[in-house]
Design a protein around this motif. Structure first.
Motif, short mmCIF file in Angstrom:
data_model
loop_
_atom_site.label_atom_id
_atom_site.label_comp_id
_atom_site.label_asym_id
_atom_site.label_seq_id
_atom_site.Cartn_x
_atom_site.Cartn_y
_atom_site.Cartn_z
N ALA A 22 0.84 -1.21 0.00
CA ALA A 22 0.00 0.00 0.00
C ALA A 22 0.87 1.25 0.00
N SER A 23 1.95 1.23 0.75
CA SER A 23 2.86 2.38 0.78
C SER A 23 3.49 2.60 -0.58
N ALA A 24 3.90 1.53 -1.22
CA ALA A 24 4.53 1.66 -2.54
C ALA A 24 3.55 2.20 -3.56
N LEU A 25 2.32 1.70 -3.55
CA LEU A 25 1.31 2.19 -4.49
C LEU A 25 0.97 3.65 -4.21
N GLY A 26 0.81 4.00 -2.93
CA GLY A 26 0.49 5.38 -2.58
C GLY A 26 1.59 6.34 -2.96
N ALA A 28 3.78 5.87 -5.34
CA ALA A 28 3.88 5.93 -6.80
C ALA A 28 2.84 6.89 -7.36
N VAL A 29 1.64 6.90 -6.81
CA VAL A 29 0.59 7.81 -7.26
C VAL A 29 0.96 9.25 -6.89
N ALA A 30 1.63 9.43 -5.76
CA ALA A 30 2.00 10.77 -5.31
C ALA A 30 2.98 11.44 -6.26
N PHE A 31 3.80 10.64 -6.99
CA PHE A 31 4.78 11.21 -7.90
C PHE A 31 4.25 11.38 -9.32
N ALA A 32 3.00 11.00 -9.56
CA ALA A 32 2.42 11.12 -10.90
C ALA A 32 2.17 12.59 -11.22
N ILE A 74 -2.51 7.80 1.75
CA ILE A 74 -1.10 7.46 1.94
C ILE A 74 -0.24 8.70 1.67
N GLY A 75 -0.63 9.52 0.71
CA GLY A 75 0.07 10.78 0.46
C GLY A 75 -0.01 11.70 1.66
N SER A 76 -1.16 11.73 2.34
CA SER A 76 -1.30 12.53 3.56
C SER A 76 -0.41 11.98 4.67
N GLN A 114 -5.05 20.37 -0.25
CA GLN A 114 -4.87 19.17 0.56
C GLN A 114 -3.60 19.26 1.39
N GLY A 115 -2.52 19.75 0.80
CA GLY A 115 -1.27 19.90 1.56
C GLY A 115 -1.45 20.83 2.74
N ASN A 116 -2.15 21.93 2.53
CA ASN A 116 -2.40 22.87 3.63
C ASN A 116 -3.32 22.26 4.68
N MET A 117 -4.34 21.53 4.24
CA MET A 117 -5.24 20.89 5.21
C MET A 117 -4.52 19.83 6.01
N ASP A 118 -3.65 19.05 5.36
CA ASP A 118 -2.86 18.04 6.09
C ASP A 118 -1.96 18.70 7.13
N ALA A 119 -1.31 19.80 6.74
CA ALA A 119 -0.43 20.51 7.68
C ALA A 119 -1.25 21.10 8.82
N PHE A 120 -2.42 21.62 8.52
CA PHE A 120 -3.29 22.17 9.57
C PHE A 120 -3.72 21.09 10.55
N LEU A 121 -4.13 19.93 10.03
CA LEU A 121 -4.58 18.85 10.91
C LEU A 121 -3.44 18.30 11.76
N GLU A 122 -2.23 18.31 11.22
CA GLU A 122 -1.08 17.81 11.99
C GLU A 122 -0.71 18.77 13.12
#
Length: 195
Positions: A22-26, A28-32, A74-76, A114-122
């Motif tokens: 799952a990590s590898a697939l996630g 791989a999609v993140a670099f698309a 997985i990107g998050s 999404q990047g900003n929301m992830d940073a906010f939630l963290e």
């Protein structure tokens, strides 16, 4: 005894293999690359997320800005850690509504929102501090691509698999009569309770 312990260990090995896959697939999609073509500012404004007062929800007509069009949970996990990952898994609609609202208010694309929301939630305080610094002329932090360098992804994956193995092994040994059972029996003996 060898036959009895091999089945749970096989289950742990299968679980770890699934996590790695799952990590590898996630990742791989993140670099698309993004599939969106460049648009004119007028077209971008007409496709911005809008608020529907009847349903009290944000929505978008642009397929490139719908949920799942950027990066997945997985990107998050890679970008900001377990808090936004768990938020996306257990509250996907709330997360998506927050992303759409951020997109509408800030005028950015889904990946940046999404990047900003992830940073906010963290860490809401650090995210808010960074936004105030940006308004005062400081550099703009790229939350959409945070922690996504190849070296960082590999290190995060190795660390995550190691921690998962350690916690799984600890739980397995505790359940199978290891250290937790011994501690329980010693405590009961000290209390004078027969088990």
């Amino acid at each position: 005894m060898a036959g009895r312990s091999s089945t749970p260990m096989r289950n742990v090995a299968l679980l770890l293999a699934a996590i790695v896959a799952a990590s590898a697939l996630g990742s791989a999609v993140a670099f698309a690359p993004s599939s969106r073509a460049a648009r004119s500012p007028v077209a971008a404004l007409s496709m911005a997320p809008r608020f529907d007062k009847a349903t009290e929800k944000w929505y978008t007509d642009d397929p490139a800005e719908r949920a799942g069009s950027s990066y997945g949970p997985i990107g998050s996990l890679y970008r900001a850690g377990p808090k936004p990952f768990l938020s996306r898994v257990f509250n996907p609609d709330t997360y998506d509504q927050a992303v759409l609202k951020y997109m509408a208010q800030d005028g950015c694309d889904r990946k940046e929102a999404q990047g900003n929301m992830d940073a906010f939630l963290e860490n809401p305080q650090d995210w808010a501090y960074q936004k105030v610094c940006e308004q005062n002329g400081s550099y703009k932090k790229d939350y959409a691509n945070a922690n996504m360098g190849k070296k960082q992804v590999v290190l995060s994956t190795v660390w995550g698999v190691g921690v998962t193995y350690f916690l799984g092994n600890l739980a397995y040994n505790g359940i199978q009569g290891g250290m937790m059972a011994d501690s329980f029996h010693r405590t009961m003996e000290l209390l004078g309770v027969e088990v």
